[in-house]
Write a protein that holds these residues in place. Structure first.
Motif, PDB file in Angstrom:
ATOM      1  N   THR A  14       0.840  -1.192   0.000  1.00  0.00           N
ATOM      2  CA  THR A  14       0.000   0.000   0.000  1.00  0.00           C
ATOM      3  C   THR A  14       0.880   1.249   0.000  1.00  0.00           C
ATOM      4  O   THR A  14       2.096   1.149   0.136  1.00  0.00           O
ATOM      5  CB  THR A  14      -0.918   0.004   1.247  1.00  0.00           C
ATOM      6  N   LYS A  15       0.256   2.396  -0.122  1.00  0.00           N
ATOM      7  CA  LYS A  15       0.981   3.655   0.073  1.00  0.00           C
ATOM      8  C   LYS A  15       0.574   4.308   1.384  1.00  0.00           C
ATOM      9  O   LYS A  15       1.029   5.392   1.706  1.00  0.00           O
ATOM     10  CB  LYS A  15       0.753   4.585  -1.117  1.00  0.00           C
ATOM     11  N   ALA A  16      -0.256   3.627   2.154  1.00  0.00           N
ATOM     12  CA  ALA A  16      -0.663   4.146   3.463  1.00  0.00           C
ATOM     13  C   ALA A  16       0.447   3.899   4.482  1.00  0.00           C
ATOM     14  O   ALA A  16       1.104   2.857   4.459  1.00  0.00           O
ATOM     15  CB  ALA A  16      -1.942   3.460   3.921  1.00  0.00           C
ATOM     16  N   GLY A  49       4.821  -9.853  -4.708  1.00  0.00           N
ATOM     17  CA  GLY A  49       3.452  -9.496  -5.068  1.00  0.00           C
ATOM     18  C   GLY A  49       2.947  -8.309  -4.274  1.00  0.00           C
ATOM     19  O   GLY A  49       2.284  -7.413  -4.809  1.00  0.00           O
ATOM     20  N   ALA A  50       3.263  -8.279  -2.993  1.00  0.00           N
ATOM     21  CA  ALA A  50       2.881  -7.134  -2.166  1.00  0.00           C
ATOM     22  C   ALA A  50       3.636  -5.886  -2.609  1.00  0.00           C
ATOM     23  O   ALA A  50       3.075  -4.785  -2.627  1.00  0.00           O
ATOM     24  CB  ALA A  50       3.159  -7.427  -0.696  1.00  0.00           C
ATOM     25  N   GLY A  51       4.889  -6.057  -3.001  1.00  0.00           N
ATOM     26  CA  GLY A  51       5.660  -4.919  -3.504  1.00  0.00           C
ATOM     27  C   GLY A  51       5.060  -4.346  -4.766  1.00  0.00           C
ATOM     28  O   GLY A  51       4.964  -3.126  -4.924  1.00  0.00           O
ATOM     29  N   LEU A  52       4.627  -5.221  -5.665  1.00  0.00           N
ATOM     30  CA  LEU A  52       3.977  -4.761  -6.888  1.00  0.00           C
ATOM     31  C   LEU A  52       2.708  -3.987  -6.553  1.00  0.00           C
ATOM     32  O   LEU A  52       2.463  -2.904  -7.103  1.00  0.00           O
ATOM     33  CB  LEU A  52       3.661  -5.952  -7.802  1.00  0.00           C
ATOM     34  N   ALA A  53       1.892  -4.508  -5.643  1.00  0.00           N
ATOM     35  CA  ALA A  53       0.669  -3.808  -5.243  1.00  0.00           C
ATOM     36  C   ALA A  53       0.993  -2.441  -4.645  1.00  0.00           C
ATOM     37  O   ALA A  53       0.308  -1.455  -4.922  1.00  0.00           O
ATOM     38  CB  ALA A  53      -0.112  -4.658  -4.244  1.00  0.00           C
ATOM     39  N   ALA A  54       2.044  -2.375  -3.841  1.00  0.00           N
ATOM     40  CA  ALA A  54       2.439  -1.099  -3.238  1.00  0.00           C
ATOM     41  C   ALA A  54       2.865  -0.097  -4.305  1.00  0.00           C
ATOM     42  O   ALA A  54       2.477   1.067  -4.281  1.00  0.00           O
ATOM     43  CB  ALA A  54       3.570  -1.323  -2.233  1.00  0.00           C
ATOM     44  N   GLU A  55       3.655  -0.571  -5.246  1.00  0.00           N
ATOM     45  CA  GLU A  55       4.148   0.308  -6.314  1.00  0.00           C
ATOM     46  C   GLU A  55       3.009   0.827  -7.188  1.00  0.00           C
ATOM     47  O   GLU A  55       3.043   1.965  -7.658  1.00  0.00           O
ATOM     48  CB  GLU A  55       5.155  -0.443  -7.191  1.00  0.00           C
ATOM     49  N   LEU A  56       1.992  -0.023  -7.436  1.00  0.00           N
ATOM     50  CA  LEU A  56       0.897   0.357  -8.320  1.00  0.00           C
ATOM     51  C   LEU A  56      -0.243   1.095  -7.613  1.00  0.00           C
ATOM     52  O   LEU A  56      -1.133   1.623  -8.274  1.00  0.00           O
ATOM     53  CB  LEU A  56       0.332  -0.889  -9.010  1.00  0.00           C
TER      54      LEU A  56
END
Length: 136
Positions: A14-16, A49-56
């Motif tokens: 996330t970006k939170a 996968g979590a890193g990809l979600a965070a980046e996107l």
């Protein structure tokens, strides 16, 4: 929900900015389809996968990855397993119960700017083709 045998660890990107002990819950807008309010909270057992979600994730804040602990039952993410990757090799899950933040992961694999742009272009192409229903 079907019982899942995966014991983790589990991650959420996330970006939170969150604190240990915070709860992540459903009921917020999708990172990928802001017109959709999510009935589930999504997570993965793959750090990448979590890193990809965070980046996107939308927004201008720094992407962050957290190790999370499900507080209830969870199931395979049908948006991924049924439509893209049968058998769930991405180890992607969802739950209607909250996830508890256990720790922030500081050292996670980051995408190159080029790879990140490729992902953004793919998502834009899916939206343009009207196939964005397969995106959470």
């Amino acid at each position: 929900m079907d019982a899942i045998e995966d014991v983790g660890p589990f991650f959420h990107g996330t970006k939170a900015q969150l604190m240990v002990g915070d709860l992540l819950s459903a009921g917020f807008r999708s990172n990928y389809r802001p017109e959709v309010v999510m009935n589930h909270i999504y997570f993965t057992a793959l750090l990448s996968g979590a890193g990809l979600a965070a980046e996107l994730a939308p927004g201008h804040r720094e992407p962050r990855v957290y190790r999370v602990e499900p507080t209830g039952e969870f199931e395979d993410d049908p948006n991924v397993t049924d439509k893209k990757f049968p058998g769930n090799p991405t180890r992607s899950y969802r739950s209607s119960a909250p996830l508890r933040v256990a720790e922030e992961i500081i050292d996670w694999p980051r995408l190159t700017p080029e790879a990140l742009q490729e992902w953004r272009d793919r998502l834009a192409a899916l939206r343009a083709d009207g196939r964005d229903e397969i995106i959470n």
